[in-house]
Design a protein around this motif. Structure first.
Motif, short mmCIF file in Angstrom:
data_model
loop_
_atom_site.label_atom_id
_atom_site.label_comp_id
_atom_site.label_asym_id
_atom_site.label_seq_id
_atom_site.Cartn_x
_atom_site.Cartn_y
_atom_site.Cartn_z
N ILE A 119 -7.46 -23.97 -39.19
CA ILE A 119 -7.62 -22.57 -39.59
C ILE A 119 -8.04 -22.48 -41.05
O ILE A 119 -7.33 -22.95 -41.93
CB ILE A 119 -6.31 -21.81 -39.37
CG1 ILE A 119 -5.85 -21.95 -37.91
CG2 ILE A 119 -6.47 -20.33 -39.71
CD1 ILE A 119 -4.48 -21.38 -37.66
N ASP A 120 -9.18 -21.86 -41.28
CA ASP A 120 -9.70 -21.72 -42.64
C ASP A 120 -9.37 -20.35 -43.21
O ASP A 120 -9.13 -20.21 -44.40
CB ASP A 120 -11.20 -21.96 -42.64
CG ASP A 120 -11.77 -21.95 -44.04
OD1 ASP A 120 -11.30 -22.76 -44.86
OD2 ASP A 120 -12.68 -21.15 -44.32
N GLY A 121 -9.37 -19.32 -42.38
CA GLY A 121 -9.06 -17.98 -42.82
C GLY A 121 -8.40 -17.19 -41.70
O GLY A 121 -8.68 -17.40 -40.53
N LEU A 122 -7.51 -16.28 -42.06
CA LEU A 122 -6.78 -15.48 -41.07
C LEU A 122 -6.71 -14.03 -41.53
O LEU A 122 -6.33 -13.75 -42.67
CB LEU A 122 -5.36 -16.04 -40.89
CG LEU A 122 -4.39 -15.20 -40.06
CD1 LEU A 122 -4.87 -15.09 -38.62
CD2 LEU A 122 -2.99 -15.80 -40.11
N THR A 123 -7.10 -13.12 -40.64
CA THR A 123 -7.02 -11.69 -40.92
C THR A 123 -6.25 -11.01 -39.79
O THR A 123 -6.57 -11.20 -38.62
CB THR A 123 -8.42 -11.06 -41.03
OG1 THR A 123 -9.15 -11.69 -42.08
CG2 THR A 123 -8.31 -9.57 -41.33
N LEU A 124 -5.24 -10.23 -40.15
CA LEU A 124 -4.44 -9.48 -39.19
C LEU A 124 -4.57 -7.99 -39.50
O LEU A 124 -4.28 -7.56 -40.62
CB LEU A 124 -2.97 -9.89 -39.25
CG LEU A 124 -2.61 -11.28 -38.73
CD1 LEU A 124 -1.14 -11.57 -39.03
CD2 LEU A 124 -2.87 -11.39 -37.25
N ASP A 125 -4.99 -7.22 -38.52
CA ASP A 125 -5.13 -5.79 -38.70
C ASP A 125 -4.10 -5.07 -37.82
O ASP A 125 -3.95 -5.40 -36.64
CB ASP A 125 -6.54 -5.33 -38.31
CG ASP A 125 -6.74 -3.84 -38.53
OD1 ASP A 125 -6.60 -3.39 -39.68
OD2 ASP A 125 -7.00 -3.12 -37.54
N GLY A 126 -3.40 -4.11 -38.40
CA GLY A 126 -2.42 -3.35 -37.65
C GLY A 126 -1.17 -4.15 -37.32
O GLY A 126 -0.56 -3.96 -36.26
N LEU A 127 -0.77 -5.04 -38.23
CA LEU A 127 0.43 -5.84 -38.00
C LEU A 127 1.68 -4.96 -37.99
O LEU A 127 1.87 -4.11 -38.86
CB LEU A 127 0.58 -6.91 -39.09
CG LEU A 127 1.86 -7.74 -39.06
CD1 LEU A 127 1.89 -8.62 -37.81
CD2 LEU A 127 1.98 -8.59 -40.31
N SER A 128 2.54 -5.18 -37.01
CA SER A 128 3.81 -4.46 -36.92
C SER A 128 4.93 -5.49 -36.79
O SER A 128 4.88 -6.36 -35.92
CB SER A 128 3.80 -3.53 -35.70
OG SER A 128 5.07 -2.93 -35.52
#
Length: 253
Positions: free
Chosen positions: A108-117
């Motif tokens: 894994i080089d990059g991680l994006t999480l949108d709307g994390l709860s």
């Protein structure tokens, strides 16, 4: 000089052909859906969480090779089916280091999480629903370190085949997040809304920089738990900005 230039151009041309061929190979023979069982297995093995990936796993090619998934959630082992998930997100995208894919690794080089709860809860005895998770991580620290080893470490000698997961995250970004802590012992609820988190050089062995902004709301009563915070009046509300260094401590004995 002319010969040197021609040699350099030839090398560049060969590298370009190899890269194009590798991309064709990966996108033709490597189905991202095949990653689902491995990811679910790794999460359950090292955390005990039951990961559910509702949306399809899909390739993304710009600006780098990656995989994205929508609508996922993670439940604690003893959570009721009708209870709110311990953690969930609307969409996640993971960019992958290219070369390890050819060796059967997911680096894994990059991680994006949108709307994390994230929904935390402490019972009347003061026990948090996250404590069993932390205890499991501590008990499996050595195994977790192997599973989250940097991509440069390569596959372990004991690897019996299949995909291996490596943690090599240059950047982590969380957007539109929401964190809730319901404390039945104190009779209060804390909420962090509009949560954003940015981290770089994330690794399991040393501290890395992390920044965060969010709107903090504290409710002195638990009568409205489960309702939208806009329908209640918080006892405290504040905008918070944090800058810190974080150590995951996965390698600590």
């Amino acid at each position: 000089m002319k010969r040197l230039v021609r040699t350099l151009l030839a090398v560049v041309g060969v590298l370009a052909l190899v890269t194009v061929g590798a991309v064709v190979y990966v996108t033709t023979f490597f189905n991202p859906e095949d990653m689902k069982p491995r990811l679910v297995s790794v999460v359950k093995e090292h955390t005990g969480l039951e990961l559910s990936l509702e949306g399809p796993l899909e390739w993304s090619f710009y600006p780098r090779i990656g995989v994205s998934v929508a609508e996922a959630e993670a439940r604690l082992p003893d959570q009721a089916d009708d209870a709110q998930a311990f953690a969930a997100f609307s969409e996640a995208s993971v960019s992958l280091a290219f070369t390890p894919l050819l060796r059967g690794e997911i680096a894994i080089d990059g991680l994006t999480l949108d709307g994390l709860s994230l929904n935390l809860e402490r019972d009347s005895d003061g026990t948090g629903n996250w404590e069993a998770l932390l205890e499991r991580l501590e008990n499996r620290a050595d195994d977790a370190e192997k599973a989250l080893a940097p991509a440069s470490a390569g596959p372990s000698p004991d690897d019996e085949g299949g995909l291996s997961v490596a943690l090599n995250i240059a950047s982590v970004e969380v957007t539109k997040g929401h964190l809730s802590l319901v404390d039945h012992q104190a009779g209060r609820e804390w909420q962090a809304e509009k949560l954003t988190i940015n981290g770089s050089n994330v690794n399991p062995d040393s501290a890395f920089p992390l920044s965060s902004t969010f709107q903090l709301k504290v409710f002195d009563q638990l009568d409205g738990v489960g309702e939208a915070s806009e329908e209640r009046s918080p006892g405290l509300q504040s905008d918070v900005t944090l800058e810190s260094d974080v150590n995951l401590g996965l390698a600590d004995s």
